[in-house]
Design an enzyme around this catalytic site. Structure first.
Site, PDB file in Angstrom:
ATOM      1  N   LYS A  74      -7.974  -5.133   6.909  1.00  0.00           N
ATOM      2  CA  LYS A  74      -6.927  -5.071   7.934  1.00  0.00           C
ATOM      3  C   LYS A  74      -7.463  -4.657   9.302  1.00  0.00           C
ATOM      4  O   LYS A  74      -6.744  -4.743  10.301  1.00  0.00           O
ATOM      5  CB  LYS A  74      -5.823  -4.095   7.497  1.00  0.00           C
ATOM      6  N   LYS A  99       2.681  -4.538  12.423  1.00  0.00           N
ATOM      7  CA  LYS A  99       3.383  -4.210  11.196  1.00  0.00           C
ATOM      8  C   LYS A  99       4.663  -5.032  11.122  1.00  0.00           C
ATOM      9  O   LYS A  99       5.048  -5.654  12.086  1.00  0.00           O
ATOM     10  CB  LYS A  99       3.716  -2.710  11.153  1.00  0.00           C
ATOM     11  N   GLU A 112      10.569   1.759  10.420  1.00  0.00           N
ATOM     12  CA  GLU A 112       9.235   2.365  10.406  1.00  0.00           C
ATOM     13  C   GLU A 112       8.950   3.066  11.732  1.00  0.00           C
ATOM     14  O   GLU A 112       8.453   4.198  11.757  1.00  0.00           O
ATOM     15  CB  GLU A 112       8.180   1.303  10.105  1.00  0.00           C
ATOM     16  N   GLY A 115       1.309   1.610   5.716  1.00  0.00           N
ATOM     17  CA  GLY A 115       0.234   0.632   5.800  1.00  0.00           C
ATOM     18  C   GLY A 115       0.273  -0.120   7.118  1.00  0.00           C
ATOM     19  O   GLY A 115       0.974   0.263   8.057  1.00  0.00           O
ATOM     20  N   ALA A 116      -0.478  -1.211   7.188  1.00  0.00           N
ATOM     21  CA  ALA A 116      -0.504  -2.050   8.387  1.00  0.00           C
ATOM     22  C   ALA A 116      -0.898  -3.458   7.983  1.00  0.00           C
ATOM     23  O   ALA A 116      -1.620  -3.663   7.002  1.00  0.00           O
ATOM     24  CB  ALA A 116      -1.490  -1.504   9.416  1.00  0.00           C
ATOM     25  N   THR A 173       0.836  -1.200   0.000  1.00  0.00           N
ATOM     26  CA  THR A 173       0.000   0.000   0.000  1.00  0.00           C
ATOM     27  C   THR A 173       0.870   1.249   0.000  1.00  0.00           C
ATOM     28  O   THR A 173       0.560   2.234  -0.681  1.00  0.00           O
ATOM     29  CB  THR A 173      -0.949  -0.002   1.206  1.00  0.00           C
ATOM     30  N   GLY A 210       5.365  -7.040   8.165  1.00  0.00           N
ATOM     31  CA  GLY A 210       5.298  -8.104   7.169  1.00  0.00           C
ATOM     32  C   GLY A 210       6.361  -7.939   6.097  1.00  0.00           C
ATOM     33  O   GLY A 210       6.862  -8.913   5.544  1.00  0.00           O
ATOM     34  N   GLY A 211       6.735  -6.688   5.836  1.00  0.00           N
ATOM     35  CA  GLY A 211       7.800  -6.415   4.875  1.00  0.00           C
ATOM     36  C   GLY A 211       9.181  -6.358   5.500  1.00  0.00           C
ATOM     37  O   GLY A 211      10.175  -6.165   4.801  1.00  0.00           O
TER      38      GLY A 211
END
Length: 226
Positions: free
Chosen positions: A126, A99, A108, A87-88, A36, A101-102
């Site tokens: 989400k 948060k 962040e 994003g989340a 996102t 996942g990436g």
């Protein structure tokens, strides 16, 4: 019926409207990491020449920003930013989030801490009543992997090494399933206090200020209480 990708685009556009409100030659925008956030970055390209620059939370986002001709600044040269947009993986009604996942959770948190407002952009899938269905990422110094894993197991979690992944900081990620997250701020502090943990993917001690959630009926805006 909008697809998930179209919903993500809708959320990104809503955040770009906030950028429009604050844009100026001295303004710096904080930018997150993920699918996102990528859409937000692509839209941010239209502000080229209207901002001082950006601060990225990952090498991936920095490369995407630079590819659009946007200046990417070192956070050490930045005192404040009006907004940080990201994003989340999950967000609850209190605007606490999971948060990471990436894999960019540490940077962040750092970049978000310098912004006056944290804007979370996501599609409505989400939003959850209680965090924890998505495995909680924890960034760990490599030599502490097993010691941290034991500590996480004692908290009721089931940690698994994210195979073949190294963070931008040179560390590893343990993804922790099975946690009961009734008190997100408390659990965030408990996990972060385990020796060897850099940080965990709970963003509850400092959650989002505003969530822009894309739905089939438009943007649902949530604001942090108090």
């Amino acid at each position: 019926m909008l697809t998930q990708q179209e919903l993500k685009q809708q959320a990104a556009e809503a955040a770009l409207e906030l950028v429009e409100q604050v844009a100026g030659p001295d303004v710096i925008i904080g930018v997150g990491t993920g699918s996102t956030a990528d859409l937000f970055i692509d839209g941010l390209a239209r502000f080229k020449g209207r901002l001082r620059g950006t601060v990225a939370s990952s090498e991936r986002s920095a490369a995407r920003l630079a590819g659009h001709g946007l200046a990417v600044l070192d956070l050490n040269d930045v005192q404040s930013m009006p907004i940080y947009v990201d994003g989340a993986d999950e967000i609850d009604p209190n605007l606490h989030m999971i948060k990471g996942g990436g894999g960019a959770l540490t940077r962040e948190k750092i970049v978000a801490s310098v912004a006056r407002r944290y804007i979370c952009i996501a599609d409505e899938s989400k939003l959850v009543e209680r965090l924890g269905r998505f495995p909680l990422p924890v960034e760990v110094i490599p030599m502490a992997r097993n010691a941290v894993a034991r500590g996480l197991s004692r908290l009721g979690g089931q940690p698994a090494l994210r195979e073949g992944f190294v963070t931008d900081n040179g560390n590893i990620i343990l993804d922790v399933a099975g946690l009961s997250i009734a008190d997100a701020p408390g659990l965030e502090k408990t996990i972060n206090d385990i020796p060897g943990v850099v940080t965990c993917g709970l963003f509850a001690l400092a959650g989002a200020d505003v969530a822009l959630l894309a739905t089939q009926d438009g943007i649902r805006r949530l604001e942090r209480r108090g």
